[in-house]
Write an enzyme that holds these catalytic residues in place. Structure first.
Site, mmCIF file in Angstrom:
data_model
loop_
_atom_site.group_PDB
_atom_site.id
_atom_site.type_symbol
_atom_site.label_atom_id
_atom_site.label_comp_id
_atom_site.label_asym_id
_atom_site.label_seq_id
_atom_site.Cartn_x
_atom_site.Cartn_y
_atom_site.Cartn_z
ATOM 1 N N ARG A 75 12.187 -2.908 11.060
ATOM 2 C CA ARG A 75 11.012 -2.365 11.751
ATOM 3 C C ARG A 75 10.554 -3.392 12.787
ATOM 4 N NH1 ARG A 75 5.864 -0.536 8.195
ATOM 5 N NH2 ARG A 75 4.565 -1.567 9.750
ATOM 6 N N LYS A 115 0.827 -1.209 0.000
ATOM 7 C CA LYS A 115 0.000 0.000 0.000
ATOM 8 C C LYS A 115 0.864 1.263 0.000
ATOM 9 C CE LYS A 115 -2.136 -1.201 3.853
ATOM 10 N NZ LYS A 115 -1.603 -2.532 4.213
ATOM 11 N N ARG A 149 -0.288 -9.207 13.408
ATOM 12 C CA ARG A 149 -0.833 -8.174 12.505
ATOM 13 C C ARG A 149 -1.738 -8.792 11.437
ATOM 14 N NH1 ARG A 149 4.443 -5.452 10.538
ATOM 15 N NH2 ARG A 149 3.051 -4.204 9.252
ATOM 16 N N ARG A 190 11.805 -7.340 4.402
ATOM 17 C CA ARG A 190 11.741 -5.963 4.911
ATOM 18 C C ARG A 190 12.337 -5.882 6.313
ATOM 19 N NH1 ARG A 190 6.087 -2.690 4.639
ATOM 20 N NH2 ARG A 190 5.692 -3.402 6.766
ATOM 21 N N ARG A 203 -9.316 0.453 9.194
ATOM 22 C CA ARG A 203 -8.967 -0.937 9.500
ATOM 23 C C ARG A 203 -10.061 -1.640 10.281
ATOM 24 N NH1 ARG A 203 -3.174 -0.009 9.021
ATOM 25 N NH2 ARG A 203 -1.941 -1.889 9.292
HETATM 26 N N1 LIG Z 1 -6.231 2.411 11.065
HETATM 27 C C1 LIG Z 1 -5.557 1.851 12.079
HETATM 28 N N2 LIG Z 1 -6.227 1.357 13.158
HETATM 29 C C2 LIG Z 1 -5.581 0.800 14.170
HETATM 30 N N3 LIG Z 1 -4.232 0.646 14.220
HETATM 31 C C3 LIG Z 1 -3.513 1.125 13.172
HETATM 32 C C4 LIG Z 1 -4.132 1.753 12.061
HETATM 33 N N4 LIG Z 1 -3.166 2.124 11.179
HETATM 34 C C5 LIG Z 1 -2.001 1.732 11.699
HETATM 35 N N5 LIG Z 1 -2.179 1.120 12.903
HETATM 36 C C6 LIG Z 1 -1.102 0.560 13.750
HETATM 37 O O1 LIG Z 1 0.156 0.742 13.058
HETATM 38 C C7 LIG Z 1 0.768 -0.540 12.700
HETATM 39 C C8 LIG Z 1 1.491 -0.442 11.350
HETATM 40 O O2 LIG Z 1 0.556 -0.216 10.290
HETATM 41 P P1 LIG Z 1 1.012 0.048 8.761
HETATM 42 O O3 LIG Z 1 -0.171 0.593 8.053
HETATM 43 O O4 LIG Z 1 2.218 0.883 8.749
HETATM 44 O O5 LIG Z 1 1.300 -1.431 8.117
HETATM 45 P P2 LIG Z 1 2.151 -1.766 6.755
HETATM 46 O O6 LIG Z 1 2.787 -3.102 7.005
HETATM 47 O O7 LIG Z 1 3.082 -0.614 6.527
HETATM 48 O O8 LIG Z 1 1.284 -1.921 5.418
HETATM 49 P P3 LIG Z 1 1.926 -1.694 3.882
HETATM 50 O O9 LIG Z 1 3.308 -2.300 3.850
HETATM 51 O O10 LIG Z 1 0.959 -2.421 2.955
HETATM 52 O O11 LIG Z 1 1.986 -0.227 3.630
HETATM 53 C C9 LIG Z 1 -0.399 -1.531 12.789
HETATM 54 O O12 LIG Z 1 0.033 -2.843 13.050
HETATM 55 C C10 LIG Z 1 -1.236 -0.943 13.955
HETATM 56 O O13 LIG Z 1 -0.671 -1.244 15.211
HETATM 57 MG MG LIG Z 2 2.787 1.009 5.177
#
Ligand SMILES: Nc1ncnc2c1ncn2[C@@H]1O[C@H](COP(=O)(O)OP(=O)(O)OP(=O)(O)O)[C@@H](O)[C@H]1O
Ligand SMILES: [Mg+2]
Length: 186
Positions: free
Chosen positions: A133, A13, A144, A127, A88
């Site tokens: 991270r 994303k 997650r 990653r 979410r």
């Molecule tokens: N809308 C939300 N509601 C609740 N918690 C959230 C939300 N957005 C982020 N978080 C918190 O932040 C953490 C990281 O989310 P993030 O969106 O960065 O995932 P991602 O792995 O980067 O997805 P991608 O790689 O597809 O961009 C989640 O595990 C959660 O703890």
């Molecule tokens: Mg992200």
């Protein structure tokens, strides 16, 4: 134009959102990035959510809804919002619809990036090795993914019922995913 990029963690994303910002001048609203920035700054909010992110759990709806609401004027002034990692939960989706409606706006498209769990686990291992991270470690990633399946996947019928949902094969190259998103926006 307001777009939701939908999909499990590590679906790509963020990668696609950044491209849309560069090519179309839209504004990326990533709640994950906002929360990580709060943690890095050591703010009160950051202290409150640090352990939640580290565990791989979702932070409360109230927190992320407020973060998004703050940034809607900026997105409106730009070329529209790309919601990345938000909503979410169904409660977040309902709040988003209400906040946009109040501003005379709406979600125009929801693009779901479909990626197999096994591919997600592979990507996340890479990653984690490259970026370190903390919540990308394999055990936390499983938490997650579980949060996605329980709380976020139920949004698919919500947006499908509104006729806004399109699917893109998230296993393809960055370019092929980009093409599918552009088609959904056209
Ligand atoms: N809308 C939300 N509601 C609740 N918690 C959230 C939300 N957005 C982020 N978080 C918190 O932040 C953490 C990281 O989310 P993030 O969106 O960065 O995932 P991602 O792995 O980067 O997805 P991608 O790689 O597809 O961009 C989640 O595990 C959660 O703890
Ligand atoms: Mg992200």
């Amino acid at each position: 134009m307001n777009l939701i990029l939908f999909g499990p963690p590590a679906a790509g994303k963020g990668t696609q959102a950044k491209r849309l910002v560069e090519e179309k001048g839209m504004v990326q609203l990533s709640t994950g990035d906002m929360l990580r920035a709060a943690i890095a700054s050591g703010s009160e909010l950051g202290l409150k959510v640090k352990d939640v992110l580290a565990r791989g759990d979702l932070v409360t709806d109230e927190i992320v809804i407020a973060l998004i609401e703050d940034r809607l004027p900026e997105a409106e002034a730009g070329g529209g919002a790309i919601f990345d990692g938000f909503p979410r939960t169904v409660a977040q989706a309902e709040a988003l619809d209400a906040m946009l409606a109040k501003r005379g706006a709406q979600i125009d498209a929801v693009v779901r990036l479909k990626v197999d769990d096994s591919a997600l686990l592979e990507r996340i291992a890479k990653r984690y090795a490259e970026q370190g991270r903390p919540d990308d470690n394999p055990d936390t990633f499983v938490v997650r993914l579980d949060a996605y399946n329980r709380n976020t996947a139920p949004l698919l019928p919500y947006y499908d019922a509104q006729g806004k949902l399109t699917e893109a094969d998230g296993m393809g190259s960055i370019e092929s995913v980009a093409k599918a998103i552009d088609e959904a926006l056209a």
